[in-house]
Design a protein around this motif. Structure first.
Motif, PDB file in Angstrom:
ATOM      1  N   GLU A   1      -8.086   0.570  14.619  1.00 18.92           N
ATOM      2  CA  GLU A   1      -7.940  -0.612  15.477  1.00 18.92           C
ATOM      3  C   GLU A   1      -7.354  -1.784  14.682  1.00 18.92           C
ATOM      4  N   PHE A   2      -7.778  -1.896  13.425  1.00 18.25           N
ATOM      5  CA  PHE A   2      -7.254  -2.951  12.545  1.00 18.25           C
ATOM      6  C   PHE A   2      -5.750  -2.771  12.332  1.00 18.25           C
ATOM      7  N   LEU A   3      -5.338  -1.553  12.031  1.00 19.00           N
ATOM      8  CA  LEU A   3      -3.914  -1.262  11.847  1.00 19.00           C
ATOM      9  C   LEU A   3      -3.134  -1.530  13.142  1.00 19.00           C
ATOM     10  N   ALA A   4      -3.667  -1.057  14.277  1.00 20.17           N
ATOM     11  CA  ALA A   4      -2.992  -1.225  15.570  1.00 20.17           C
ATOM     12  C   ALA A   4      -2.830  -2.708  15.918  1.00 20.17           C
ATOM     13  N   ASN A   5      -3.874  -3.487  15.698  1.00 19.76           N
ATOM     14  CA  ASN A   5      -3.813  -4.910  16.039  1.00 19.76           C
ATOM     15  C   ASN A   5      -2.893  -5.689  15.096  1.00 19.76           C
TER      16      ASN A   5
ATOM     17  N   TRP B   1       2.314   1.805  12.655  1.00 18.60           N
ATOM     18  CA  TRP B   1       1.906   2.088  11.277  1.00 18.60           C
ATOM     19  C   TRP B   1       2.104   3.557  10.900  1.00 18.60           C
ATOM     20  N   LEU B   2       2.312   4.408  11.879  1.00 18.98           N
ATOM     21  CA  LEU B   2       2.558   5.826  11.614  1.00 18.98           C
ATOM     22  C   LEU B   2       4.022   6.121  11.275  1.00 18.98           C
TER      23      LEU B   2
ATOM     24  N   TYR C   1      -3.175   5.779   4.942  1.00 17.63           N
ATOM     25  CA  TYR C   1      -3.637   4.398   5.114  1.00 17.63           C
ATOM     26  C   TYR C   1      -5.120   4.360   5.477  1.00 17.63           C
ATOM     27  N   LEU C   2      -5.574   5.369   6.205  1.00 16.61           N
ATOM     28  CA  LEU C   2      -6.971   5.399   6.650  1.00 16.61           C
ATOM     29  C   LEU C   2      -7.948   5.470   5.477  1.00 16.61           C
TER      30      LEU C   2
ATOM     31  N   VAL D   1       0.884  -1.169   0.000  1.00 14.64           N
ATOM     32  CA  VAL D   1       0.000   0.000   0.000  1.00 14.64           C
ATOM     33  C   VAL D   1       0.922   1.219   0.000  1.00 14.64           C
ATOM     34  N   GLU D   2       0.935   1.927  -1.106  1.00 12.31           N
ATOM     35  CA  GLU D   2       1.860   3.050  -1.250  1.00 12.31           C
ATOM     36  C   GLU D   2       1.205   4.341  -0.776  1.00 12.31           C
TER      37      GLU D   2
END
Length: 186
Positions: free
Chosen positions: A153-157, A169-170, A117-118, A109-110
């Motif tokens: 939450e998906f990204l964090a998990n 992810w940041l 990303y959001l 994912v570029e």
């Protein structure tokens, strides 16, 4: 992608693989008459649920093996080698539900800025792989739906699954890949 009939065949193949391995200690062969599409290399995961709870989940995120062969291998691994659980016992088999996920090839994912990303990831459609150095974590597309997670939450998990901080992810050096899957279950 594959048809409903081919998906049903893969679920039965996964169950037969687990049953044969647990009861006879043997790894079955791919049937000779398998549909040619099931001989193509694709990513695959097998998820086992016991009374609605996760009992094992292992897979190949990348298309490294012919699909039917991959399903046989990851089904046995989900039942016997998931480090989170003891090996499945033959007495549990009747109560276990088998699910097979057939994955598309993961694509990077570029983004210019991690906040993008959001907008670029869709909960319920995309599965994620988070990668940073030697750390790598994967969550299938169905996981955030089951847990009622939003995109953050998906990204964090997924970060935590990789053994990283929930907000990794940041960071610019983190790579995020998305993929889609077809899910077939008993």
């Amino acid at each position: 992608m594959i048809s409903k009939e081919e998906g049903e065949f893969l679920v039965k193949l996964a169950r037969k693989s687990i049953e044969t391995y647990l009861k006879e200690g043997k790894v079955i062969n791919v049937p000779d008459d398998v549909n040619p599409i099931l001989k193509e290399e694709m990513g695959a995961f097998v998820t086992l649920n016991l009374d609605g709870d996760l009992r094992g989940c292992i897979g190949y995120p990348e298309p490294v093996k012919p699909l039917a062969q991959a399903v046989i291998e990851v089904a046995i691994s989900a039942a016997t080698r998931d480090p989170r659980f003891p090996s499945v016992t033959p007495s549990e088999l009747d109560n276990i539900r088998v699910e097979v996920s057939v994955l598309s090839k993961p694509e990077l994912v570029e983004v210019q800025n991690p906040a993008e990303y959001l907008e670029k990831i869709e909960v319920g459609k995309d599965g994620l792989i988070v990668e940073m150095g030697i750390y790598r974590g994967l969550l299938l597309p169905q996981v955030p739906i089951e847990w009622k997670w939003d995109i953050e939450e998906f990204l964090a998990n997924t970060c935590m699954k990789a053994g990283l901080s929930p907000d990794c992810w940041l960071q610019k050096e983190v790579k995020i890949y998305s993929f889609q899957s077809q899910i077939f279950e008993e």
